[in-house]
Design a protein around this motif. Structure first.
Motif, PDB file in Angstrom:
ATOM      1  N   PHE A  87       0.826  -1.203   0.000  1.00  0.00           N
ATOM      2  CA  PHE A  87       0.000   0.000   0.000  1.00  0.00           C
ATOM      3  C   PHE A  87       0.863   1.256   0.000  1.00  0.00           C
ATOM      4  N   GLN A  88       0.281   2.374  -0.447  1.00  0.00           N
ATOM      5  CA  GLN A  88       0.982   3.658  -0.431  1.00  0.00           C
ATOM      6  C   GLN A  88       1.485   3.978   0.973  1.00  0.00           C
ATOM      7  N   LEU A  89       0.608   3.844   1.944  1.00  0.00           N
ATOM      8  CA  LEU A  89       0.976   4.003   3.351  1.00  0.00           C
ATOM      9  C   LEU A  89       1.093   2.610   3.943  1.00  0.00           C
ATOM     10  N   VAL A  90       2.240   2.300   4.518  1.00  0.00           N
ATOM     11  CA  VAL A  90       2.526   0.951   4.987  1.00  0.00           C
ATOM     12  C   VAL A  90       1.428   0.468   5.934  1.00  0.00           C
ATOM     13  N   LEU A 162       0.088 -12.669  -8.968  1.00  0.00           N
ATOM     14  CA  LEU A 162       0.311 -11.275  -9.351  1.00  0.00           C
ATOM     15  C   LEU A 162       0.577 -10.467  -8.085  1.00  0.00           C
ATOM     16  N   LEU A 163       1.671  -9.702  -8.099  1.00  0.00           N
ATOM     17  CA  LEU A 163       2.050  -8.841  -6.982  1.00  0.00           C
ATOM     18  C   LEU A 163       1.829  -7.394  -7.398  1.00  0.00           C
ATOM     19  N   LEU A 164       1.081  -6.652  -6.577  1.00  0.00           N
ATOM     20  CA  LEU A 164       0.805  -5.241  -6.820  1.00  0.00           C
ATOM     21  C   LEU A 164       1.609  -4.404  -5.831  1.00  0.00           C
ATOM     22  N   LEU A 165       2.442  -3.513  -6.343  1.00  0.00           N
ATOM     23  CA  LEU A 165       3.268  -2.638  -5.500  1.00  0.00           C
ATOM     24  C   LEU A 165       2.797  -1.203  -5.693  1.00  0.00           C
ATOM     25  N   ASP A 166       2.179  -0.644  -4.673  1.00  0.00           N
ATOM     26  CA  ASP A 166       1.631   0.713  -4.753  1.00  0.00           C
ATOM     27  C   ASP A 166       2.607   1.694  -4.112  1.00  0.00           C
ATOM     28  N   GLU A 167       3.450   2.315  -4.942  1.00  0.00           N
ATOM     29  CA  GLU A 167       4.458   3.278  -4.508  1.00  0.00           C
ATOM     30  C   GLU A 167       5.319   2.713  -3.373  1.00  0.00           C
ATOM     31  N   TRP A 168       5.797   1.481  -3.572  1.00  0.00           N
ATOM     32  CA  TRP A 168       6.601   0.836  -2.535  1.00  0.00           C
ATOM     33  C   TRP A 168       7.916   1.568  -2.301  1.00  0.00           C
ATOM     34  N   VAL A 197       2.921   0.687  -9.243  1.00  0.00           N
ATOM     35  CA  VAL A 197       2.572   2.101  -9.355  1.00  0.00           C
ATOM     36  C   VAL A 197       3.721   2.874  -8.723  1.00  0.00           C
ATOM     37  N   GLU A 198       4.287   3.813  -9.466  1.00  0.00           N
ATOM     38  CA  GLU A 198       5.484   4.472  -8.954  1.00  0.00           C
ATOM     39  C   GLU A 198       5.658   5.841  -9.583  1.00  0.00           C
ATOM     40  N   HIS A 199       6.135   6.801  -8.772  1.00  0.00           N
ATOM     41  CA  HIS A 199       6.464   8.131  -9.276  1.00  0.00           C
ATOM     42  C   HIS A 199       7.963   8.319  -9.443  1.00  0.00           C
ATOM     43  N   VAL A 200       8.763   7.376  -8.958  1.00  0.00           N
ATOM     44  CA  VAL A 200      10.215   7.473  -9.100  1.00  0.00           C
ATOM     45  C   VAL A 200      10.577   6.979 -10.501  1.00  0.00           C
ATOM     46  N   MET A 201      10.783   7.932 -11.419  1.00  0.00           N
ATOM     47  CA  MET A 201      10.979   7.564 -12.818  1.00  0.00           C
ATOM     48  C   MET A 201      12.278   6.803 -13.051  1.00  0.00           C
ATOM     49  N   ASP A 202      13.300   7.059 -12.250  1.00  0.00           N
ATOM     50  CA  ASP A 202      14.534   6.277 -12.389  1.00  0.00           C
ATOM     51  C   ASP A 202      14.258   4.799 -12.142  1.00  0.00           C
ATOM     52  N   ALA A 203      13.385   4.512 -11.190  1.00  0.00           N
ATOM     53  CA  ALA A 203      13.032   3.124 -10.904  1.00  0.00           C
ATOM     54  C   ALA A 203      12.236   2.527 -12.053  1.00  0.00           C
TER      55      ALA A 203
END
Length: 244
Positions: A87-90, A162-168, A197-203
């Motif tokens: 989740f976005q918030l752990v 399927l693993l969903l990673l929300d801004e991990w 789902v991620e905002h870190v574009m380098d990742a």
């Protein structure tokens, strides 16, 4: 949908009254793919993850996991069929230790484990995410990155299709970010199918071979990461017309 398709999203729509958060979105995810689901804030990414995981029911459309329709099922049923998420918030169980948190994932997974086998399995997963020797640590006393590791290990304990990673990776410092990228890469190389789902574009550039881009609830791009990130429509969605 081919035999190698793990997830199929067909014309998914989610409306909250007059607000349409996800609007006629379709995409497939193949076995072993690591896909970036990206877009500006408010584009509908987390809503899409909530539809896939069962936290929300779609207003219309269909979602299938390995051919089985999951849209409309309760989240615990979706989890047992084979989807796990962060989740976005752990979200950890703060009154429990690290190993007890991960055991909870094993107990309620599609291949349920109990007692000593569950404890051994959970211990191995904690080692897998870099928490060797921290099995008995109270999760409430752990650092943010270590709580994220526990949450990831708990998701892996479900042995999901399927693993969903929300801004991990959100909120990590530069050194932690490199550790997190390496960890996700290693999990992907083991054959795990992942949507992040991620905002870190380098990742995203480092990890994802393909990206699905959303903006204002609509899918605006889907393709190889390098070409999608160079797409003028994608750049415009992030930066606005004046800066695109």
């Amino acid at each position: 949908m081919s035999a190698a398709t793990v997830l199929s999203v067909a014309h998914a729509r989610k409306a909250f009254g007059g607000l349409i958060a996800v609007n006629d979105v379709s995409f497939d995810v193949g076995a072993g793919e690591l896909i970036g689901l990206i877009g500006p804030n408010g584009s509908g990414k987390t809503t899409m993850l909530n539809l896939i995981s069962g936290a929300l029911r779609p207003t219309s459309g269909e979602i299938r996991l390995a051919g089985t329709r999951i849209s409309g099922l309760a989240p615990e049923k979706v989890a047992r069929i084979g989807i796990a998420r962060t989740f976005q918030l752990v979200r950890v169980l703060p009154s429990m230790t690290a190993i007890e948190n991960v055991m909870a994932g094993a107990v309620f997974a599609r291949n349920r484990l109990w007692g000593p086998p569950a404890r051994d399995f959970a211990g191995g997963l904690l080692a897998r995410v870099g928490l060797t020797g921290r099995e008995s640590s109270p999760v409430a006393d752990m650092t943010y990155i270590d709580q994220k590791r526990v949450e990831l290990a708990r998701a892996l304990a479900a042995d999901p299709r399927l693993l969903l990673l929300d801004e991990w990776l959100a909120g990590l410092n530069p050194s932690e970010l490199l550790i997190g990228i390496d960890l996700i890469r290693d999990i992907s190389r083991e054959g795990r199918t992942i949507i992040m789902v991620e905002h870190v574009m380098d990742a995203i550039r480092t990890l994802c071979s393909r990206c699905v881009v959303m903006n204002s609830g609509v899918k605006i791009a889907d393709g190889p990461a390098a070409s999608v990130l160079a797409d003028p429509d994608v750049i415009r969605a992030y930066l606005g017309d004046d800066d695109a």
